[in-house]
Design an enzyme around this catalytic site. Structure first.
Site, mmCIF file in Angstrom:
data_model
loop_
_atom_site.group_PDB
_atom_site.id
_atom_site.type_symbol
_atom_site.label_atom_id
_atom_site.label_comp_id
_atom_site.label_asym_id
_atom_site.label_seq_id
_atom_site.Cartn_x
_atom_site.Cartn_y
_atom_site.Cartn_z
ATOM 1 N N LYS A 1 0.835 -1.196 0.000
ATOM 2 C CA LYS A 1 0.000 0.000 0.000
ATOM 3 C C LYS A 1 0.880 1.260 0.000
ATOM 4 O O LYS A 1 2.095 1.177 0.229
ATOM 5 C CB LYS A 1 -0.930 -0.047 1.218
ATOM 6 C CG LYS A 1 -1.878 -1.261 1.219
ATOM 7 C CD LYS A 1 -2.775 -1.270 2.456
ATOM 8 C CE LYS A 1 -3.663 -2.508 2.489
ATOM 9 N NZ LYS A 1 -4.573 -2.504 3.658
ATOM 10 N N TYR B 1 -12.009 -3.051 -3.102
ATOM 11 C CA TYR B 1 -12.556 -3.084 -1.742
ATOM 12 C C TYR B 1 -14.083 -3.127 -1.728
ATOM 13 O O TYR B 1 -14.706 -2.744 -0.737
ATOM 14 C CB TYR B 1 -12.029 -1.886 -0.951
ATOM 15 C CG TYR B 1 -10.602 -2.074 -0.461
ATOM 16 C CD1 TYR B 1 -10.259 -3.170 0.340
ATOM 17 C CD2 TYR B 1 -9.597 -1.169 -0.789
ATOM 18 C CE1 TYR B 1 -8.958 -3.354 0.794
ATOM 19 C CE2 TYR B 1 -8.285 -1.339 -0.336
ATOM 20 C CZ TYR B 1 -7.974 -2.436 0.459
ATOM 21 O OH TYR B 1 -6.689 -2.615 0.908
ATOM 22 N N ASN C 1 -1.695 -0.269 7.378
ATOM 23 C CA ASN C 1 -1.186 -1.617 7.667
ATOM 24 C C ASN C 1 -0.382 -2.235 6.529
ATOM 25 O O ASN C 1 -0.244 -3.455 6.426
ATOM 26 C CB ASN C 1 -2.307 -2.538 8.176
ATOM 27 C CG ASN C 1 -3.386 -2.768 7.135
ATOM 28 O OD1 ASN C 1 -3.264 -2.311 5.999
ATOM 29 N ND2 ASN C 1 -4.421 -3.494 7.508
ATOM 30 N N HIS D 1 -1.635 -5.557 1.427
ATOM 31 C CA HIS D 1 -2.861 -6.335 1.221
ATOM 32 C C HIS D 1 -2.488 -7.733 0.737
ATOM 33 O O HIS D 1 -1.555 -7.888 -0.047
ATOM 34 C CB HIS D 1 -3.742 -5.672 0.157
ATOM 35 C CG HIS D 1 -4.839 -6.589 -0.328
ATOM 36 N ND1 HIS D 1 -6.036 -6.717 0.345
ATOM 37 C CD2 HIS D 1 -4.891 -7.463 -1.368
ATOM 38 C CE1 HIS D 1 -6.778 -7.619 -0.285
ATOM 39 N NE2 HIS D 1 -6.109 -8.090 -1.325
ATOM 40 N N GLU E 1 -8.952 -11.062 -7.610
ATOM 41 C CA GLU E 1 -8.052 -9.911 -7.474
ATOM 42 C C GLU E 1 -6.914 -9.965 -8.492
ATOM 43 O O GLU E 1 -6.537 -8.926 -9.041
ATOM 44 C CB GLU E 1 -7.525 -9.843 -6.033
ATOM 45 C CG GLU E 1 -8.630 -9.471 -5.045
ATOM 46 C CD GLU E 1 -8.247 -9.565 -3.576
ATOM 47 O OE1 GLU E 1 -9.112 -9.250 -2.736
ATOM 48 O OE2 GLU E 1 -7.108 -9.977 -3.250
HETATM 49 P P1 IDP Z 1 -7.243 -7.442 5.675
HETATM 50 O O1 IDP Z 1 -6.479 -6.392 4.871
HETATM 51 O O2 IDP Z 1 -6.427 -7.964 6.810
HETATM 52 O O3 IDP Z 1 -7.837 -8.531 4.806
HETATM 53 P P2 IDP Z 1 -9.959 -6.401 5.912
HETATM 54 O O4 IDP Z 1 -10.843 -6.635 7.086
HETATM 55 O O5 IDP Z 1 -10.283 -7.106 4.636
HETATM 56 O O6 IDP Z 1 -8.456 -6.679 6.383
HETATM 57 O O7 IDP Z 1 -9.963 -4.836 5.647
HETATM 58 C C1 IDP Z 1 -9.401 -4.317 4.468
HETATM 59 C C2 IDP Z 1 -8.577 -3.103 4.794
HETATM 60 O O8 IDP Z 1 -9.431 -2.075 5.265
HETATM 61 C C3 IDP Z 1 -7.557 -3.294 5.917
HETATM 62 O O9 IDP Z 1 -6.345 -3.875 5.472
HETATM 63 C C4 IDP Z 1 -7.355 -1.862 6.383
HETATM 64 O O10 IDP Z 1 -6.493 -1.171 5.479
HETATM 65 C C5 IDP Z 1 -8.747 -1.294 6.237
HETATM 66 N N1 IDP Z 1 -9.499 -1.370 7.494
HETATM 67 C C6 IDP Z 1 -10.140 -2.435 8.006
HETATM 68 N N2 IDP Z 1 -10.713 -2.139 9.179
HETATM 69 C C7 IDP Z 1 -10.436 -0.845 9.406
HETATM 70 C C8 IDP Z 1 -10.762 0.056 10.463
HETATM 71 O O11 IDP Z 1 -11.434 -0.274 11.436
HETATM 72 N N3 IDP Z 1 -10.271 1.336 10.338
HETATM 73 C C9 IDP Z 1 -9.528 1.741 9.262
HETATM 74 N N4 IDP Z 1 -9.206 0.932 8.265
HETATM 75 C C10 IDP Z 1 -9.650 -0.347 8.323
HETATM 76 MG MG MG Z 2 -9.369 -8.471 3.386
#
Ligand code: IDP
Ligand code: MG
Length: 149
Positions: A9, A49, A112, A115, A126
């Protein structure tokens, strides 16, 4: 052979973590079959997303993912989808185990770093969303006999 989609990212790219992250998958023994640096369009971000469209963080997430260059990758290997998710770690870097990418390199759920596809169906979806067929390279690393019995 199993393939997964991974994307570094904008925070990972801006922080200079591209080499470190690619190195982890390379040294683990997975095979890189697709790689590009791109500015993500709003359309691609929203499609990627789509499952999170109704979540409160969706607008900020799309804003973030389109805010700077992303490194999009396809990696290949037996079990690569689940293994990459383990190597990436929990969604919230504060909960991610040390030794994982998010556990070692991040502190915030909205930043984070990387992805990774979460299942075979999403991986397939994807990979084809981000890459054209001709952008993927099938090749057999010479070290294969030293990685598989
Ligand atoms: P993942 O990336 O571990 O699969 P997902 O639940 O699919 O996690 O969420 C996708 C992305 O959305 C996360 O990697 C993060 O960047 C963002 N995200 C998820 N939950 C939150 C939140 O509570 N606050 C801000 N960003 C979030
Ligand atoms: Mg995810």
């Amino acid at each position: 052979m199993e393939r997964t989609f991974l994307a570094i990212k904008p925070d990972g790219v801006q922080r200079g973590l591209v080499g470190e992250i690619i190195s982890r998958f390379e040294t683990k023994g997975f095979t890189l079959v697709g790689l590009k640096l791109l500015n993500v369009s709003r359309e691609l971000a929203e499609a990627h997303y789509d499952v999170h469209r109704e979540r409160p963080f969706f607008p900020g997430l799309v804003e973030f993912i389109t805010s700077g260059p992303v490194v999009a990758m396809v990696w290949e290997g037996d079990g690569v989808i689940a293994a990459a998710r383990k190597m990436i770690g929990a969604t919230n870097p504060l909960n991610a185990e040390p030794g994982t990418i998010r556990g070692d390199l991040g502190i915030n759920i909205g930043r984070n770093i990387i992805h990774g596809s979460d299942a075979p169906e999403t991986a397939q979806k994807e990979v084809s969303l981000w890459f054209k067929d001709e952008e993927l390279v099938s090749w057999q690393p010479q070290m294969t006999p030293w990685l598989h019995e």
